[in-house]
Design an enzyme around this catalytic site. Structure first.
Site, mmCIF file in Angstrom:
data_model
loop_
_atom_site.group_PDB
_atom_site.id
_atom_site.type_symbol
_atom_site.label_atom_id
_atom_site.label_comp_id
_atom_site.label_asym_id
_atom_site.label_seq_id
_atom_site.Cartn_x
_atom_site.Cartn_y
_atom_site.Cartn_z
ATOM 1 N N ARG A 16 -9.350 9.236 -3.078
ATOM 2 C CA ARG A 16 -9.299 8.810 -1.672
ATOM 3 C C ARG A 16 -7.976 9.240 -1.047
ATOM 4 N NH1 ARG A 16 -6.256 6.162 2.052
ATOM 5 N NH2 ARG A 16 -5.763 4.511 0.546
ATOM 6 N N ASP A 17 -6.883 8.597 -1.413
ATOM 7 C CA ASP A 17 -5.597 8.964 -0.832
ATOM 8 C C ASP A 17 -5.167 10.350 -1.302
ATOM 9 O OD1 ASP A 17 -3.325 8.701 0.668
ATOM 10 O OD2 ASP A 17 -2.758 6.773 -0.145
ATOM 11 N N TYR A 144 -6.207 -3.892 2.853
ATOM 12 C CA TYR A 144 -4.965 -3.154 3.049
ATOM 13 C C TYR A 144 -4.238 -3.674 4.285
ATOM 14 C CZ TYR A 144 -5.497 0.854 -0.175
ATOM 15 O OH TYR A 144 -5.566 1.667 -1.283
ATOM 16 N N GLU A 146 -2.010 -1.995 6.433
ATOM 17 C CA GLU A 146 -1.444 -0.689 6.736
ATOM 18 C C GLU A 146 -0.075 -0.807 7.405
ATOM 19 O OE1 GLU A 146 -2.657 3.477 9.025
ATOM 20 O OE2 GLU A 146 -3.692 1.610 9.513
ATOM 21 N N THR A 179 3.422 2.695 3.582
ATOM 22 C CA THR A 179 2.599 3.774 4.119
ATOM 23 C C THR A 179 3.381 5.052 4.359
ATOM 24 O OG1 THR A 179 1.151 2.143 5.150
ATOM 25 C CG2 THR A 179 1.017 4.388 5.992
ATOM 26 N N HIS A 207 1.186 -0.382 -2.956
ATOM 27 C CA HIS A 207 0.694 0.980 -2.752
ATOM 28 C C HIS A 207 1.850 1.833 -2.227
ATOM 29 C CE1 HIS A 207 -2.461 3.967 -1.471
ATOM 30 N NE2 HIS A 207 -1.493 4.299 -0.623
ATOM 31 N N HIS A 209 4.283 5.373 -1.398
ATOM 32 C CA HIS A 209 4.291 6.802 -1.075
ATOM 33 C C HIS A 209 5.664 7.355 -1.444
ATOM 34 C CE1 HIS A 209 0.468 7.926 0.911
ATOM 35 N NE2 HIS A 209 0.340 6.614 0.981
#
Length: 520
Positions: A16-17, A144, A146, A179, A207, A209
């Site tokens: 997905r990501d 989520y 975001e 994010t 999550h 990045h």
């Protein structure tokens, strides 16, 4: 807050990501194969496989993964990103056979106001309605938040009120994304600790990045703060600088934190190569755990320490990942580096010849020649015999290519003591050359080994007239062998690599016959 040894879950979001990596798009069959590998071989706890309503092909991909997972008893571990869209994502996921929706909410006040144009109260009403609908239709719901990292920094009150409004909705996991990859480990620790203390009965995922190169470190900080699960991808795929690497995360959880994730480390490299192939995104040679060079010692002093007492070994051993340690040959090599490579090739040399070969290795390395253990027999032959193996020599060659016509090649070759000529045609100049060469070899009862992999590249920043390097992997009787050819013309670089493996093959046959009959 410390985690019990088996409490931490790993969610892989490569499908997905990871598919948000620029230029990456997996076919349904590719998604199914990657999903199966992640759950069955690597044994991640959960996988996120798609975004709802993206395309018709995407529902086919999700259905394929779900069908397999259902038969394997793993359907509850397959998750799909969904949106606040009056139940359209819910219906899409149900149609695919999915059981889990990861609903996307706005975790920052700026996103809520400027992107949605809504107040927190309005957004909460929409979220609660979508969560209720999803649960009524039998879906498990995760959520989520975001842009949570910026939202927490800029307006914690918004985040707290959002959580207060959703705490009683039956959401399984609240997913807290960095994010834009802006957090430091210290900020992750403080924010995660605060969230967990304020809402102790809820489960939080982190999550990350990797925009600042801190994704793995931030994952470790989140786990130490008490996160229930962390997210990552194979080979760091993901938007912009990508996500945290699954391999890095799994190894750090085990070695640095003493946890025991379910991950089967022996499949990490293999599945990484699968994703590399399907995504078209090459993994850096020095990427931790999975990079081609990360278990290669270059300095001679390191090889010496390993040779004497494994002084440069750590818990991060290549054997954990079904790999082996290598010792590079170049200007930094020492006697121990050479000995390690000679052992691998099962070659014995006298002290005097070892010294001569090592000096030649250093000389070649000083001229920036890349030397591998596959090059070593040539260097030994050069030192001991004064030349490379020259059982086969290309005397002349003409290759022509035309638009909408097959390429042709005419060659004149010296094969041992005989000069032979042949012509061939094929799909490109190299194919035409190998066709012509095959005719000559057939006359002598020889054949080229099967070609396994073919890579052509020029140096970074190179020009149109730069040298071309061709690396070919061949399936020989003794195992896979890689040969390298360098030329300004990529066809002739491939031809050089081909002649090299052929000379190796003939030399090996001669050595074998001599060992059987010393008088031969």
């Amino acid at each position: 807050m410390n985690q019990p040894a088996s409490a931490i879950e790993i969610l892989d979001t490569t499908l997905r990501d990871g598919e948000q990596t620029h230029g990456v798009s997996f076919s349904p069959a590719e998604k199914t194969n990657i999903g199966k590998a992640l759950l069955e071989r690597v044994r991640v706890d959960r996988i996120e496989v798609a975004s709802a309503r993206v395309s018709r092909g995407e529902i086919e991909a999700v259905s394929g993964i779900i069908d397999w997972a259902r038969g394997a008893g793993l359907a509850d571990r397959v998750e799909v990103l969904g949106f606040v869209d009056h139940g359209k994502s819910v219906d899409w996921i149900l149609k695919s056979g999915g059981r889990v929706i990861n609903l996307l909410a706005k975790g920052s006040e700026k996103h809520c106001r400027h992107q949605l144009g809504k107040t927190l109260g309005e957004h909460l009403n929409d979220l609660r309605a979508n969560i209720e609908l999803a649960r009524e239709k039998g879906l498990a719901v995760n959520l989520y938040l975001e842009d949570w990292s910026n939202g927490y920094r800029d307006s914690r009150g918004f985040v707290y009120r959002l959580m207060d409004g959703l705490a009683d909705t039956g959401v399984g996991h609240f997913m807290l994304p960095d994010t834009l990859g802006v957090m430091t480990p210290e900020q992750v620790t403080a924010a995660m600790t605060d969230m967990i203390r304020r809402f102790p009965h809820l489960k939080f995922d982190f999550h990350p990045h990797n925009d600042y190169g801190l994704a793995t470190a931030n994952v470790i900080a989140a786990v130490q703060a008490g996160a229930a699960a962390v997210h990552c991808t194979i080979n760091c795929l993901g938007e912009r600088a990508g996500n945290a690497s699954l391999a890095e995360v799994a190894v750090n959880l085990r070695d640095q934190l003493g946890l025991n994730p379910r991950i089967d480390e022996t499949h990490l490299v293999q599945v990484g190569e699968l994703v590399e192939h399907f995504s078209g995104k090459r993994t850096a040679h020095n990427a931790p755990i999975v990079g081609e060079d990360v278990f290669t010692q270059t300095a001679g002093i390191h090889a010496d320490g390993d040779h004497k007492a494994s002084l440069y070994h750590t818990r991060l051993s290549p054997e954990r990942f079904a790999r082996s340690r290598r010792y590079a040959l170049g200007k930094l090599a020492g006697k121990a580096s050479l000995l390690k490579n000679l052992e691998r090739l099962d070659i014995s040399l006298s002290e005097e010849n070892q010294h001569k070969v090592l000096q030649r290795v250093i000389e070649l390395g000083d001229s920036k020649k890349a030397i591998t253990s596959d090059d070593l027999p040539f260097i030994i032959a050069e030192v001991l015999e004064g030349k490379d193996y020259t059982h086969v020599e290309l005397l002349s060659c003409t290759v022509t290519s035309s638009l909408d016509l097959q390429s042709t090649a005419s060659i004149r070759v010296r094969l041992q003591d005989e000069v032979l000529t042949a012509a061939g045609s094929g799909n490109g100049g190299f194919d035409a050359f190998t066709g012509a060469l095959a005719k000559i070899l057939k006359k002598k009862g020889l054949a080229l080994p099967r070609l396994v992999d073919f890579e052509v590249r020029i140096p970074k920043g190179g020009r149109s007239d730069a040298l071309t390097e061709c690396i070919i992997t061949w399936a020989c009787e003794t195992g896979e062998v890689r040969t390298r050819g360098v030329h300004y013309n990529q066809v002739f670089a491939a031809i050089n690599a081909t002649l090299r493996v052929l000379n190796l093959q003939i030399q090996g046959s001669l050595q074998q016959s001599r060992s059987i009959d010393p008088t031969a």
